[in-house]
Design an enzyme around this catalytic site. Structure first.
Site: not given
Ligand code: EZ4
Ligand code: CO
Length: 402
Positions: A159, A212, A236, A262, A339
């Site tokens: 990610y 994530h 985060e 988020e 962000e």
């Molecule tokens: O994976 O907005 O912090 N930002 C994130 C993003 C999310 C996307 C999902 O649609 O975690 O990159």
């Molecule tokens: Co995020």
């Protein structure tokens, strides 16, 4: 003044966006973002089929009343689809109110609390050496805060690591792509990345990392503890946050600040996290958390408990959402960070906007309203394209959190 029409515009200038535009009998218009990445058409239908007919003839000045009407009136409360649809209406009505008053929306929210909105960019790369170059690039652009993500040795895809450095887009396939995940490899590797970055850039640069949703509370406690020497501004989404009480366990094991939210769409997703002081930053956004009206309610609750804002600002949140977010960011007392993932030139052209970046800060537009619009003719040249977010699996094939 009365609402005469509302149009739902679906466009794909590099990625999909859903936008609501409200029209009035006095010619004043307003826009709201309704984009829900990977599930866009559900919100478009919710708006077209079930909300637009309720807007015609209403007084656009009644923002709170319209919010309550759509929230309570549906009977079925909360959820990302409903709350994104309500958000779009709410945002467009604030835009109209600002234009009618002749003031930028932040003035209606109480005026400026700060000179600019501190934003963070995304430094990401395959290797640690490359990520150091990326962090340097953001520092040289003036950024005061940088999120750091790297590939994990032994994993094919991670990610936050992107081919195109400035425009990260995870929703990249007509059907979901799949990637393999190993918590062991990740936990083993990440602290060494931050050791290098902190050593290279010194104590002033704010450093962030997005887990994530991949860990359990005790695993996240171990990571947060291991990262303490590198003084992150936040870790985060360390764990999926449906179980708000789960953060009690994590909290007892690390002093690394935590940012979550988020994917939240209402104050009820975070009231335990906030009132028990289990997080440090709340990442809810205008588009997914019921618009300016509801997000301000969340931020006001957060302010009582020393929790600061850290709104989501990925590329799937359109320039309309970013414009609205900046008016809130600049006005609330408990702003933390915003962000900021840059949009492609095609997206910026479809959504002409007046906010600007300088020396690590974003500045909201000074135009009346939100200072953003959609070019409908140009938008029509970019038809919707199905795009899904990836799916993550453990090494044995079990579906995990992406
Ligand atoms: O994976 O907005 O912090 N930002 C994130 C993003 C999310 C996307 C999902 O649609 O975690 O990159
Ligand atoms: Co995020």
């Amino acid at each position: 003044m009365r609402i005469t029409d509302a149009r739902v515009i679906v466009t794909c200038p590099g990625r999909n966006f859903v936008t609501l535009k409200i029209f009035t009998d006095e010619g004043v218009t307003g826009v709201g973002d309704a984009t829900l990445n990977g599930r866009e058409l559900t919100v478009a239908s919710y708006l077209t089929d079930h909300v637009v007919p309720l807007l015609i003839g209403r007084d656009p000045a009644r923002i709170e009343d319209t919010w309550q009407y759509l929230y309570r009136g549906a009977y079925w409360r909360r959820g990302p689809v409903t709350m994104s649809a309500i958000a779009a209406v709410d945002t467009a009505l604030w835009d109209i109110k600002g234009k009618v008053a002749g003031l930028p929306v932040y003035q209606l929210l109480g005026g400026r609390s700060r000179e600019g909105v501190t934003v963070y960019g995304h430094a990401n790369a395959e290797t640690v050496d490359e990520v150091l170059e990326e962090v340097a690039r953001y520092r040289d652009l003036g950024y005061k805060a940088v999120r750091v993500q790297t590939a994990v040795p032994g994993l094919d895809a991670t990610y936050g690591v992107s081919k195109d450095k400035m425009f990260y887009e995870p929703a990249d396939a007509a059907l979901p792509s799949e990637s393999a995940w190993s918590t062991e490899r990740y936990l083993d590797f990440v602290p060494s990345v931050f050791a290098r970055v902190r050593e290279e850039f010194g104590p002033d640069l704010k450093l962030l990392h997005d887990v994530h949703h991949r860990l359990t509370p005790i695993e996240a406690g171990r990571l947060g503890h291991a990262l303490e020497p590198y003084a992150l501004t936040w870790m985060e989404d360390p764990v999926p946050a449906e179980l708000q009480e789960g953060f009690r366990l994590l909290r007892t094991h690390t002093r690394t600040p935590i940012a979550v939210g988020e994917v939240f769409n209402s104050i009820w997703d975070c009231h335990t996290l906030i009132t028990e002081q289990l997080i440090d930053y709340i990442r809810a956004t205008v588009v997914h958390a019921g618009g300016i009206t509801h997000l301000r309610r969340i931020f006001d609750l957060a302010a009582l408990y020393h929790v600061r804002s850290g709104s989501h600002g990925a590329t799937d949140l359109s320039p309309v959402c970013m414009s609205a977010a900046l008016h809130l960011d600049v006005s609330i007392p408990n702003f933390g960070l915003q962000e900021y993932m840059r949009h492609t030139p095609e997206t910026d052209e479809v959504f002409p906007h007046g906010y600007w970046f300088e020396d690590g800060y974003l500045h909201p537009s000074e135009e009346p309203g939100l200072g953003v619009d959609i070019d409908e003719e140009l938008a029509a040249r970019y038809p919707y394209q199905p795009a899904y977010l990836p799916v993550s699996r453990l090494m044995d094939g079990t579906v995990h959190n992406w």
